[in-house]
Design an enzyme around this catalytic site. Structure first.
Site: not given
Length: 248
Positions: A76-78, A148, A185, A213
């Site tokens: 879940h890296s931004y 999302d 995702q 993701e």
């Protein structure tokens, strides 16, 4: 009742660090014991991060179990290609090689069907600005407060392949995403509220980061028509995703 604690909140063991003239890698491991968080089997998980000289970052997952269980790992890296999380990601151009996506219910749980992206805000087959339709009058957009959702990636039979990219024209930075997974995702930071701190200073504002993701479709164990996420004893779950950075 014992609090559930995801893999993102446990302490991983450093197994190995390798460095050559062309790459540096870090291998982490974690043993999820039988029935931890309700999942059967002692799950041995390795994640290896490898940064290459060509500015690509590999994320390699390797997992085994001693009981039949469910595995669907992602990260879940931004990302914000402007270089500053004080900037929004609405000006990022994103392309996703997918003809379909996975619609969700009001709780963001998949409905179990695959919907065409044609003539919807979810059509990223040609690069478009994230901000173009993120506030569209569309039921699925409203449910996610933006993007999302999981995209059903094309060319799944090819395995590891280029599936998406993001481009920031002001900086010229380009990020390409390669994976062997069937889904991805895209999350546009819709629920960031300014309380999560940014390392160094400040906080993450709403829509200040993008997540890509790579994974199997969410809720696959409850959707028999989705690709299986079951892992049997004696089998090995192995998957690789790469984020490659360049300028243009």
């Amino acid at each position: 009742m014992e609090d559930l604690k995801g893999f993102d909140k446990v302490v991983w063991q450093v197994e190995e660090v390798k460095e050559t003239d062309s790459f540096v890698s870090l291998k982490l491991s974690y043993l999820s014991e039988d029935m931890e968080e309700g999942f059967p089997g002692n799950l041995k998980t390795n994640v290896t991060y490898t940064l290459h000289k060509d500015n690509s970052l590999d994320v390699l997952y390797e997992v085994t179990t001693d009981k039949t269980t469910i595995v669907n790992l992602t990260q879940h890296s931004y990302f914000n290609l402007s270089g500053s999380f004080s900037e929004l990601i609405l000006d990022h151009e994103v392309a996703i090689d997918a003809d379909k996506f996975v619609p969700v219910d009001p709780k963001l749980i998949p409905l179990g069907e695959l919907a065409s992206v044609q003539d919807t805000p979810f059509d990223f087959r040609k690069a478009r600005l994230v901000g173009n339709a993120i506030n569209a009058d569309n039921e699925q957009i409203k449910l996610g407060s933006g993007y999302d959702h999981c995209w059903v990636l094309n060319s799944q039979e090819k395995g590891y392949r280029l599936v998406a990219n993001a481009y920031h024209s002001k900086s010229g930075r380009l990020m390409e995403v390669f994976t062997d997974q069937p889904g991805m995702q895209l999350y546009t930071g819709n629920f960031l509220d300014g309380t999560l701190p940014v390392p160094g200073c400040g906080t993450y504002a709403k829509r200040s980061g993008l997540c890509f993701e790579t994974q199997h479709y969410p809720d696959s164990p409850n959707q028999p028509q989705f690709p299986s996420t079951t892992l049997e004893p004696g089998k090995k779950y192995i998957t690789k995703t790469t984020f490659k950075f360049s300028t243009k």
